[in-house]
Enzyme design. Structure first.
Site, PDB file in Angstrom:
ATOM      1  N   ASP B  36       0.813  -1.217   0.000  1.00  9.68           N
ATOM      2  CA  ASP B  36       0.000   0.000   0.000  1.00  9.68           C
ATOM      3  C   ASP B  36       0.849   1.270   0.000  1.00  9.68           C
ATOM      4  O   ASP B  36       0.329   2.363  -0.223  1.00  9.68           O
ATOM      5  CB  ASP B  36      -0.970   0.009   1.194  1.00  9.68           C
ATOM      6  CG  ASP B  36      -2.212  -0.830   0.908  1.00  9.68           C
ATOM      7  OD1 ASP B  36      -2.266  -1.432  -0.182  1.00  9.68           O
ATOM      8  OD2 ASP B  36      -3.106  -0.886   1.750  1.00  9.68           O
ATOM      9  N   ASP B 279     -10.995  39.399 -31.470  1.00  6.25           N
ATOM     10  CA  ASP B 279     -10.322  38.135 -31.751  1.00  6.25           C
ATOM     11  C   ASP B 279     -11.089  36.958 -31.160  1.00  6.25           C
ATOM     12  O   ASP B 279     -11.007  35.836 -31.637  1.00  6.25           O
ATOM     13  CB  ASP B 279      -8.899  38.184 -31.169  1.00  6.25           C
ATOM     14  CG  ASP B 279      -8.108  36.944 -31.511  1.00  6.25           C
ATOM     15  OD1 ASP B 279      -7.999  36.659 -32.718  1.00  6.25           O
ATOM     16  OD2 ASP B 279      -7.627  36.269 -30.600  1.00  6.25           O
ATOM     17  N   GLY B 414      -9.101  31.672 -34.494  1.00  4.41           N
ATOM     18  CA  GLY B 414     -10.145  32.256 -35.327  1.00  4.41           C
ATOM     19  C   GLY B 414      -9.745  32.444 -36.772  1.00  4.41           C
ATOM     20  O   GLY B 414     -10.437  32.017 -37.691  1.00  4.41           O
ATOM     21  N   LEU B 415      -8.577  33.027 -36.990  1.00  7.69           N
ATOM     22  CA  LEU B 415      -8.144  33.286 -38.355  1.00  7.69           C
ATOM     23  C   LEU B 415      -7.945  31.973 -39.090  1.00  7.69           C
ATOM     24  O   LEU B 415      -8.320  31.812 -40.241  1.00  7.69           O
ATOM     25  CB  LEU B 415      -6.842  34.095 -38.331  1.00  7.69           C
ATOM     26  CG  LEU B 415      -6.340  34.515 -39.701  1.00  7.69           C
ATOM     27  CD1 LEU B 415      -7.384  35.372 -40.411  1.00  7.69           C
ATOM     28  CD2 LEU B 415      -5.043  35.295 -39.553  1.00  7.69           C
TER      29      LEU B 415
END
Lengths: 426, 527
Positions: B36, B279, B414-415
């Site tokens: 353990d 953006d 995004g672009l």
């Protein structure tokens, strides 16, 4: 509870062994599943245990868990313990569901854990019952990987021992065959098989085989060569079926590998000249590879904390072939018969210890201040923080380290932490 | 019995270890079998702690069973006490020791140890890690708090910060953020616990005027007891995200009787502007699936919808204890939450929801990788890389900055999204190329133009998202022509288009999806 006892067979090796008990900072045998399931591609490992067992496996297996792994845990729940659910019926249900989803499983190992052992869940009986039910498609075996019975690599021993009764009987008039025992990375196994073929040893079987379904045969004409030192139970089971043990050092380094191959060659009456010619290229390559590391390792003091039973053979290799000075060599279990060719090769002043009381052992490490300490991941960073260089031990079980062509890599595993310590300027 | 490969949470004694390891001057004596100790490496490797966790395991073995495990426990207790000289000891059993019934509490009591002993009853076969941590912390507080102490009620308010532990997701940095925020408001911290607190600190827990529960999973149990015992109210708003942080500041300032403005004026909060800048417009309505512990999942859902303009399309947690909070939150988004600890159920739900971003744990990271979806980690369990060297809180204004960067990073920029739409016939922008900044999809160079007939081959390997999601649909439902048209839609919105169209067709009772259905659906869902 602590005391140094003299070795029973003085003369073969006369070092006293420090036997300790107390807190042991070691893995349980379940961990073996992590590499065994990679080796046996048609097998599945079902641990019958607690959430702790599942948590251990996922901690040890890391990202491997997501590659449709061939292991899982049947987690025992409150209702199984309270007797509200019959454990055997529950297990049958889980196994049926598993085999339904994964019909390609040829061998299913029911793996016992501490909880299943303590509640005395009879997995042998369950394996028999389920084996009859799924006969023809899936063979069902069982072994225990519990912490109360097995330490780390002993899980592999227990697993392989459970395969022995399933091995076919070798015909009484069969030519002598060699059985290579212990799971090795495929690339290493292939190197050894090529060498045996070149030596003219024709009939060679491997345990475990890559498919658990193709078990090699065993009988009185079988010579067993252990590739790993932690296989005591498996060896005994094979001997019970008439096989003979070729005692040898383990195939680490140029000399270790040569001696190991020689033990097999002698058992098969291979001509001495032919043997030397066959092993010479590999042996030379290994020696050349070791030269690079020897410079860094020679004279360095090393301590091993107990982990895998690989400690004695590795200490021997590092002392004999890399010029290191072992300070303490700790092993979870010292199997004298298997290590008979290893122990006498350890430098005379090596402190051998079996078992562990981790706090006292760490006190000794702090007092000895070795250049390198081989230990588990629970101890490595804390020791580093105390200014002691460490080599974490589990890597030695997961990396290809056996044989001539891995000798340089093996030494490199120990040289790297020392080199890193020297390189870092922060 | 439950069949499991992955578990989101460990057993409860690991939760107890998280509390013991977080604290100073505490030692945990755990009655447990050999093996353990594996749990130690969660702390030394994942969290990279430079000390061993303060835990002694009795490590009993088979040969000890039935006779001297109790003796073993008492010897280990004496040894640990002598060696570590803790201010307080925790004693308890792991799952196996629970079965052998040695009663650690009774054994320790009989020994009359010279330090306070806190016995732990952690039912391993019912409960899990978070519960274990909460219970352990509660027991520590209950046993060690000096009930003679009274709230200070001075000119300057005094607070306790409750909940941070070892192995907590970003707990280290969250505490730093919250401390700085309280500093700005002129509020004093009595103690942070369990992280960094000693039993002596816990004794004085009653001196605070109120409590801040940063992580309900680990701190709520203790907070309730403190409420009853010392009359300390608790702040339960979890300051993850800008809105929640502002709310938190108002609540704290009100309880402390101070002006919230200095903290609200904090100008390190860049997230609102980042999110408003043009953006980020393309982030609007991106479908996000959220799964984790309840606290982080609920907080993430609010940030996603109110602060980033995402659409939450799935929400769930693995810790049942806090299912109610998740249900309440999910109501806002109008769907049933997913309460499960089965990662296969989570994988199914994600595949069905067809999100554009997955926010989850380490498991969801792997699921998302398999489905070819972008993903960010918001909750435990996590691997080593989510215990970073750099300051990276989730809470407060800096936390919001971190969240913005972390969540937007995996999305196609995004672009790039426009380029993919406009030049999709160019081989650099073919489906297989994936997003250029995502190293999970290294661009593969392939023969440039593929005619649409050839493209319909469903068995093309390695197509990530498109393959996975498209095979979820009913193949017979779509006409070949409509199917081909669908493939002209960029892969990262194709899942949504397919789902919307199928939903539309079902609502309209159309048995087949042809070109008209496709474009009718597009008109229907046009925003």
């Amino acid at each position: 509870m602590t005391g140094a006892l003299p070795l029973p067979e003085a003369g073969t090796d006369c070092a006293p062994v420090l036997r300790e008990r107390g807190q042991r900072e070691v893995f349980c045998g379940l961990t073996g599943i992590v590499w065994l399931h990679r080796k046996m591609q048609d097998a599945f490992f079902l641990v019958v245990g607690s959430r702790t067992c599942a948590h251990l496996l996922q901690s040890a297996a890391g990202v491997m868990i997501f590659a449709e792994p061939r292991f899982a845990t049947a987690i025992i729940e409150e209702r199984d313990l309270a007797g509200m659910a019959d454990c055997h019926e529950e297990l049958d249900r889980v196994v049926d569901r598993l085999l339904e989803r994964r019909p390609e499983i040829a061998t299913l190992f029911l793996v016992g854990s501490c909880p299943s052992e303590v509640i005395k869940l009879d997995l042998a009986k369950a394996a028999e019952r389920l084996g009859a039910k799924h006969a023809g498609s899936t063979r069902i075996l069982n072994y225990s990987g519990s912490g109360i019975e097995t330490t780390f690599t002993e899980g592999e021993d227990a697993c392989l021992a459970s395969l022995v009764p399933a091995m076919p009987v070798e015909p009484a008039d069969a030519a002598p065959s060699l059985l290579l025992v212990g799971s090795l990375p495929d690339i290493v196994e292939d190197q050894f098989l090529r060498l045996f073929a070149q030596l003219g040893i024709e009939s060679v079987g491997c345990l475990p085989a890559r498919a658990a379904a193709d078990l090699p045969a065993v009988g009185p004409n079988t010579r067993v060569l252990l590739a790993q030192p932690f296989l005591g139970e498996t060896l005994r089971a094979l001997q019970d079926r008439g096989a003979t043990h070729c005692c040898a050092p383990f195939p680490f380094g140029a000399e270790g590998t040569t001696a190991w191959l020689k033990a097999a060659a002698d058992a098969f009456g291979v001509d001495e000249m032919h043997f030397n010619r066959t092993v010479a290229p590999g042996r030379e390559r290994a020696k050349r590879a070791l030269e690079h590391q020897r410079e860094r390792l020679a004279g360095k003091r090393i301590s091993f904390l107990p982990d895998s039973q690989l400690e004695v053979p590795l200490a021997r290799f590092l002392a004999a072939e890399c010029g290191m000075a072992p300070v303490e060599v700790g092993t979870p279990y010292l199997h004298r018969a298997i290590l008979a060719d290893e122990l006498p090769q350890l430098p005379a002043n090596t402190r051998l210890s079996e078992g562990q009381d981790v706090d006292r052992q760490l006190d000794r490490v702090r007092a000895d201040r070795p250049d390198l300490t081989v230990c588990g991941l629970g101890l490595a960073n804390p020791l580093e923080a105390e200014g002691l260089s460490t080599k974490w031990a589990i890597e030695l079980v997961f990396s290809p380290i056996h044989g001539f062509d891995q000798a340089g890599d093996l030494a490199e595993l120990f040289a790297r932490p020392l080199r890193r310590r020297d390189v870092l300027e922060v | 019995m439950q069949l499991a490969v992955w578990t989101y949470e460990g057993p409860p004694h690991v939760g107890a270890m998280r509390v013991a390891t977080a604290m100073e001057g505490v030692h945990y004596l755990l009655h447990a079998p050999q093996g353990d100790t594996y749990a130690d490496l969660l702390f030394t490797m994942i969290e990279r702690r430079n000390k061993r966790p303060p835990v002694t395991y009795t490590t009993f073995q088979a040969r000890d069973l039935g006779k001297d495990t109790a003796q073993l426990f008492q010897d280990a207790a004496r040894d640990a006490l002598e060696r570590f000289r803790p201010q307080a000891m925790l004693v308890g059993a792991s799952c196996t020791a629970e079965l052998i019934q040695d009663d650690p509490a009774g054994l320790a009591e009989n020994m009359q140890l010279p330090c306070p002993v806190v016995p732990l009853e952690l039912p391993s076969y019912q409960r899990k890690e978070n519960w274990g941590a909460a219970e352990t912390f509660y027991q520590m507080v209950r046993h060690l708090a000096d009930t003679e102490v009274e709230p200070r009620r001075g000119d300057v308010a005094l607070v306790n910060i409750l909940g941070p532990t070892a192995l907590g997701f970003r707990h280290r940095d969250d505490v730093r953020e919250i401390r700085a925020l309280l500093d700005t408001l002129g509020i004093e911290v009595n103690l942070v616990a369990p992280l960094g607190a000693s039993p002596a600190d816990i004794a004085r827990i009653g001196a605070a005027d109120f409590n801040i529960v940063l992580y309900p999973e680990t701190g709520e149990e203790a907070a309730r007891w403190l409420e009853r015992t010392f009359g300390q109210p608790a702040i339960r708003t979890v300051p993850i995200g800008v809105g929640a942080t502002r709310q938190f500041i108002h609540e704290v300032a009100e309880l402390a009787g101070v002006d919230p403005q200095p903290a609200l004026d904090d100008d390190t909060s860049r997230m609102p502007w980042w999110s408003r800048s043009v953006d980020s417009t393309y982030l609007t309505g991106k479908r996000v699936f959220i799964f984790g512990d309840a606290t982080h999942a609920v907080a993430a859902a609010r940030v996603a919808s109110e602060e980033l303009g995402f659409e939450v399309c799935g929400l769930g947690c693995y810790n049942r204890e806090f299912a109610r909070e998740v249900r309440a939150a999910a109501k806002v988004y109008g769907f049933e939450p997913l309460i499960t600890d089965d990662h296969l159920a989570v994988e199914e739900a994600i595949a069905a929801a067809q999100p554009e971003l997955v926010l989850g744990t380490q498991m969801e990271r792997h699921i998302a990788k398999r489905l070819g979806l972008p993903c960010a980690v918001i909750s435990s369990p996590v691997h080593v890389q989510d215990f970073p060297a750099r300051h990276s809180p989730q809470m407060g204004f800096e936390g919001a900055n971190v969240i913005f960067d972390t969540w937007v990073h995996p999305l196609v920029m995004g672009l790039e999204e426009h380029l993919l739409t406009m030049f999709r016939e160019d081989f650099e922008f073919a489906d297989e190329a994936g997003a250029s900044h995502l190293h999970a999809h290294a661009p593969q160079h392939r023969a440039p133009v593929v005619s649409s007939e050839v493209e319909t081959g469903e068995d093309a390997p390695g197509r990530g998202l498109s393959t996975t999601l498209e095979t979820n649909g009913d193949a017979g439902l779509w006409t070949d022509e409509a199917e081909r048209e669908l493939k002209k839609i960029p892969f990262f919105v194709r899942g949504k288009a397919r789902r919307n169209t199928e939903l539309f067709a079902a609502n309209e009772g159309r048995a087949r999806i042809d070109l008209d259905t496709l474009y009718d659906a597009k008109a229907h869902y046009a925003r």
